[in-house]
Write a protein that holds these residues in place. Structure first.
Motif, mmCIF file in Angstrom:
data_model
loop_
_atom_site.group_PDB
_atom_site.id
_atom_site.type_symbol
_atom_site.label_atom_id
_atom_site.label_comp_id
_atom_site.label_asym_id
_atom_site.label_seq_id
_atom_site.Cartn_x
_atom_site.Cartn_y
_atom_site.Cartn_z
ATOM 1 N N GLY B 324 0.851 -1.184 0.000
ATOM 2 C CA GLY B 324 0.000 0.000 0.000
ATOM 3 C C GLY B 324 0.883 1.229 0.000
ATOM 4 O O GLY B 324 2.053 1.160 -0.403
ATOM 5 N N HIS B 325 0.348 2.355 0.431
ATOM 6 C CA HIS B 325 1.159 3.563 0.432
ATOM 7 C C HIS B 325 0.685 4.561 1.473
ATOM 8 O O HIS B 325 -0.446 4.486 1.949
ATOM 9 C CB HIS B 325 1.174 4.208 -0.953
ATOM 10 N N PRO B 343 4.078 9.217 -1.468
ATOM 11 C CA PRO B 343 4.829 7.960 -1.386
ATOM 12 C C PRO B 343 5.828 7.822 -2.531
ATOM 13 O O PRO B 343 5.517 8.204 -3.663
ATOM 14 C CB PRO B 343 3.744 6.885 -1.481
ATOM 15 N N GLU B 345 7.784 6.005 -5.493
ATOM 16 C CA GLU B 345 7.263 5.017 -6.441
ATOM 17 C C GLU B 345 8.363 4.090 -6.899
ATOM 18 O O GLU B 345 9.508 4.510 -7.042
ATOM 19 C CB GLU B 345 6.681 5.747 -7.661
ATOM 20 N N PRO B 348 9.896 1.523 -12.387
ATOM 21 C CA PRO B 348 9.209 1.709 -13.679
ATOM 22 C C PRO B 348 8.031 2.674 -13.594
ATOM 23 O O PRO B 348 7.762 3.411 -14.550
ATOM 24 C CB PRO B 348 8.738 0.296 -14.048
ATOM 25 N N ARG B 351 9.345 6.205 -13.555
ATOM 26 C CA ARG B 351 9.780 6.630 -14.886
ATOM 27 C C ARG B 351 8.582 7.113 -15.720
ATOM 28 O O ARG B 351 8.657 8.119 -16.418
ATOM 29 C CB ARG B 351 10.521 5.479 -15.576
ATOM 30 N N LEU B 352 7.475 6.374 -15.628
ATOM 31 C CA LEU B 352 6.277 6.784 -16.369
ATOM 32 C C LEU B 352 5.747 8.114 -15.848
ATOM 33 O O LEU B 352 5.373 9.003 -16.616
ATOM 34 C CB LEU B 352 5.192 5.703 -16.266
ATOM 35 N N GLY B 355 7.891 10.856 -17.012
ATOM 36 C CA GLY B 355 7.668 11.056 -18.443
ATOM 37 C C GLY B 355 6.417 11.874 -18.691
ATOM 38 O O GLY B 355 6.406 12.799 -19.518
ATOM 39 N N LEU B 356 5.343 11.543 -17.979
ATOM 40 C CA LEU B 356 4.089 12.275 -18.169
ATOM 41 C C LEU B 356 4.235 13.724 -17.734
ATOM 42 O O LEU B 356 3.766 14.644 -18.403
ATOM 43 C CB LEU B 356 2.954 11.593 -17.389
ATOM 44 N N MET B 371 4.050 15.930 -5.327
ATOM 45 C CA MET B 371 4.095 14.540 -5.801
ATOM 46 C C MET B 371 5.565 14.126 -5.940
ATOM 47 O O MET B 371 6.462 14.935 -5.831
ATOM 48 C CB MET B 371 3.302 14.338 -7.082
#
Ligand code: FAD
Lengths: 480, 377
Positions: B324-325, B343, B345, B348, B351-352, B355-356, B371
């Protein structure tokens, strides 16, 4: 429908690509003989067919990752496939693509009733997810009419809905987590058994991305306790307009039925002839279903009946028993089959604001006269998701094109009145070239940037969703 | 403070911006530390469309939540997701806005039955970090046309774009509600009770445990909503199933209980840090055990835990091994800086995310520092 020319370079490398795939999978999981590839040449949008370069049927996430890594290195496009029931051409291959089918991945991985979820491999069919938990009093809510055949994989990719989503939501509202394999073979865990994933809502982004962001191999799905009971009422009306108004009034009254289904006269007649459910011969009918205990159902049906009677119904038939309920649903459930018996048909899927229902039904009738093609309407009225069925004869020269032109006009109309091109079937190739009627260039650009992040080489299902002319520069880079 | 009066003006501001901006709705949900000049949506207000017969409402992002709630109530409708009001917990002032609720995906006890904010959200308009106006979704509840950026924007804390307009599927209001109450349960027993209620077909719309109810003792609470006869029927059924329960069937008193649970009110005021933890519901008791002396409010049948712990506690370290987080909701700036508000991440996913953010906010000017991604990148 135009598809990009296949890459001659890839076609010429078929045997070496197949050999590499055979290196990571069992021999019987790599299909490359032309006659066997026929099975993968189309989905349920059967007007378009093209056998792929090869098809693979991996059994694990690791195998999926290995296949994708190879295709990534080779620059070969990949088209993910669940059960191939897409009505939008979502899993239509191109001649230079590898079909990655998850049909052999259908295990249940974990079930927890205390946490109310099930985790499955995504090749599992929608109905067999409910099948795995129903003895214990649970069900998986999204129920596309294709649920016997379609896979969770396709449901997630298309964000599929069903008759009961007015109350329970569509796939995205019932999805807690996925294992996603990116085109380069990277395995990503998104979400899980907890109720909200942290960080950006990647889960929401993946759901409905039509196989363009990654291959989903496992999914954690929310399951719900079955209601004590459910019962429908059938209400017949002498006009579409009045039926439409009744839908709006029911919603306003504060009851939230699980389903409000609508059928018009052409559809009623066809299903009567086919299934003999005993529907009244009227202009329009609604099937409204509510849930709960007997007393709760009676109370809700009472409210609905009262509203309906204010609209001069031709008939109100409240189900009193399981058999009656089944009979009421019988016609609705066989509607597509019935239409298929009498004609070829094309099934549209636009959504409109519920309040525009009477107007849109009127315009569809005008278009029907103008094109000289019959239209039958059967749809989820509670949420405005329409399914006009345009009837045509596929064997007659030019009829398919005429039907497609009329379909496009109807979808443009949906957008014009404040709705959208597709409510649950997805864009695929079918609505790809209409996207610019709903979205400005910047809106499409924002969506394509997401694909740039997940699949920078644009190798996953690249010729779908966005107009080809718009994706051309991106696909050109991939082809280099 | 920048206060654009229109979406176009907002786009101009962002296009011209050379330094980071801090996006603000009502300023009531000030979680974490963003840098830069305040960019306020206070002048982007108003309900632009409300069709009770279609269960849809569209409003400008800066519209006060209270205006929306009142407009809906006049037609006996409501927002399904019961957004938390952060003011008591965080000691903030001001008027919560609808855009702020969306940006934080603020969702209350009814989340277990009706979904989170993101589940009711059906359309957005926003301006991205490059100053481009983007729309996604629309005003109909079933829409799979193109990618779902609507969900992406919900809970993105203003890091991908500044919301200008949001559309919702709303729900009929309810005629009555009642709450089943059990006293003195341990967290372990409470979560088992809640799980039994949630496994039943009786449509529970709230399932929580607080260390101190109005009577000052541990309280397990189960909410039912609907037509009066139906609520009474289900309350009776559940009573038979769960044994020793009291029933609060005064709708108003029941509503007050759930407002306090929603806002984690009992954790307000004290000089301590507050965390928000998301785990699978049956792991609620594991969280309680791992945190020992902490004061906890458990909602969502145990899946959402609000924890009040000593200042500076590294709660994530204490919860290691429980999937969970955890988000740091209230703490001193140095604690936010040291432990990270959001939290971390795994690789992978990070990285996403990065990227966004780079695509939607190429100059990294929107809520820089909020974030996880850029700080760790
Ligand atoms: C008779 C009939 C009735 C239908 N009724 C409904 C209905 O009521 N509601 C509704 O919503 N739809 C309905 N559909 C449409 C269709 O069944 C759904 O879209 C379904 O979800 C497709 O699932 P599938 O497994 O067959 O997917 P496929 O057709 O195999 O693929 C669909 C899309 O998913 C992608 N995809 C497949 N597997 C993966 C994966 N593992 N990872 C990533 N992407 C993947 C594909 O690339 C493609 O874009 C109906 C279809 C038919 C033929």
């Amino acid at each position: 429908m135009q598809m990009p020319d296949p890459s001659a370079a890839i076609l010429s490398r078929k045997s070496s690509v197949v050999r590499r795939l055979q290196g990571v999978l069992d021999d019987d999981s790599v299909i490359h003989e032309e006659n066997e590839l026929r099975a993968y040449e189309c989905d349920a949008l059967t007007a378009y067919k093209c056998p792929p370069l090869a098809a693979v049927l991996p059994r694990t996430t690791e195998e999926v990752a290995a296949v994708l890594a190879i295709c990534h290195e080779e620059g070969v496009p990949v088209v993910p496939r669940g059960a191939g029931t897409s009505l939008a051409g979502g899993s239509l291959p191109s001649a230079d693509s590898v079909i990655l089918g998850v049909a052999r991945m259908n295990e249940v991985i974990e079930t927890s009733y205390d946490d109310r979820f099930i985790r499955v491999q995504t090749g599992r069919t929608n109905l067999s997810v409910t099948g795995a938990v129903e003895e214990d009093g649970f069900f998986y809510a999204p129920d596309p009419s294709s649920q016997l055949a379609c896979a969770i994989a396709g449901n997630i990719a298309m964000n599929s809905g069903g008759a009961h989503c007015l109350k329970y939501g569509v796939t995205t509202n019932n999805l807690l987590g996925v294992t996603l394999v990116q085109m380069d073979g990277t395995v990503v865990e998104i979400g899980g058994a907890h109720m909200d994933a942290g960080g950006l809502d990647l889960l929401g982004l993946v759901c409905g991305s039509e196989g363009q962001l990654g291959v989903v191999t496992e999914a954690t799905l929310r399951i719900l306790p079955k209601p004590e009971g459910a019962r429908p009422v059938l209400i017949g009306f002498s006009s579409n307009e009045v039926a439409g108004q009744c839908v709006s009034d029911i919603i306003k009254a504060g009851v939230l039925p699980v389903a409000i289904e609508f059928m018009d006269r052409p559809c009623i007649r066809a299903t009567e002839a086919f299934a003999g459910a005993g529907y009244p011969d009227c202009e329009a009918l609604l099937i409204v279903e509510v849930e709960g205990s007997d007393a709760e159902i009676d109370e809700q049906l009472g409210v609905i009946g009262q509203i309906a009677r204010g609209h001069d119904p031709v008939e109100i038939r409240e189900s009193q028993s399981a058999e009656e309920s089944a009979r009421i649903w019988l016609g609705r459930k066989s509607a597509f089959g019935a239409m298929g018996q009498i004609n070829d048909y094309m099934c549209l899927d636009g959504t409109i604001p519920v309040t525009e229902l009477p107007k849109v039904l009127g315009r569809i009738r005008e278009l029907s006269d103008q094109y000289g093609l019959d239209v039958a309407n059967v749809f989820h009225a509670g949420d405005g998701n329409m399914h006009p069925l345009i009837l045509f004869n596929a064997n007659e020269e030019g009829q398919l094109e005429k039907c497609e032109a009329m379909g496009a006009d109807i979808l443009r109309l949906c957008v014009e009145v404040g709705g959208c091109l597709t409510g649950e079937h997805g864009v695929g190739i079918e609505k790809r070239d209409l996207m610019e009627t709903q979205f400005a260039p910047d809106d499409l650009e924002a969506q394509m940037r997401v694909k740039d992040v997940f699949d920078p080489k644009w190798l996953l299902n690249p010729a779908k969703v966005f107009p080809l002319s718009v994706t051309e520069p991106r696909r050109a880079i991939a082809a280099e | 403070m920048l206060t654009p009066k229109s979406e176009v003006e907002l786009a101009d501001i962002l296009r011209a911006a050379e330094t980071p901006v801090r996006v603000q709705g009502g300023g009531t949900r000030g979680v974490g530390v963003a840098r830069g000049e305040v960019l306020s949506t206070a002048s982007l207000t108003g309900i632009t469309l409300y069709e009770p017969g279609a269960l849809t409402l569209v409003a400008k992002a800066g519209t006060p939540l209270s205006e929306i709630t009142e407009t809906l109530a006049a037609e006996n409708q409501r927002l399904p997701f019961e957004p938390i009001d952060h003011r008591r917990l965080l000691g903030t002032k001001g008027e919560p806005t609808i855009g702020g609720a969306v940006a934080t995906n603020a969702s209350g006890p009814r989340r277990i039955a009706a979904g989170a904010c993101r589940d009711s959200l059906i359309g957005v308009r926003f301006v991205d970090g490059a100053g481009t106006i983007v729309k996604n979704g629309g005003r109909v509840m079933k829409n799979v046309t193109g990618y779902d950026l609507v969900k992406l924007m919900a809970g993105s804390w203003g890091t991908l774009g500044v919301l200008t307009e949001v559309s919702f599927k709303v729900l009929p209001g309810v005629a009555s509600e009642a709450t089943l109450l059990l006293d003195w349960q341990t967290p372990d027993a409470a979560i088992k009770t809640l799980a039994r209620a949630l496994r039943s077909p009786f449509e529970v719309t709230g399932a929580a445990y607080v260390p101190e109810g109005p009577d000052g003792v541990p309280m397990t609470a189960i909410r039912l909503e609907g037509f009066e006869a139906s609520v009474a029927y289900r309350a009776d059924k559940l009573r038979t199933e769960l044994g020793e329960v009291r029933i609060e069937d005064d709708s108003e008193k029941s509503a007050r209980l759930w407002r306090d649970i929603r806002d984690a009110s009992i954790l307000a005021g004290a000089p301590a840090d507050v965390w928000r933890i998301s785990v699978r519901p049956s792991h609620g008791p594991r969280v309680a055990k791992a945190l020992g002396e902490a004061r906890l409010v458990m909602d969502w049948g145990g899946g959402l835990v609000w924890a009040q712990v000593a200042q500076g506690t590294d709660l994530r370290a204490r919860l290691k091994g429980i999937p969970g987080h955890a988000t740091l909701v209230r703490a001193a700036p140095e604690t936010h800086a040291r432990l990270g508000t959001f939290p971390p991440e795994p690789e992978p996913v990070a990285r996403l995310t990065a990227g966004l953010r780079a695509k939607f906010d190429p100059r990294n000017i929107l809520n820089t520092g909020l974030m996880a991604a850029p700080e760790h990148a």
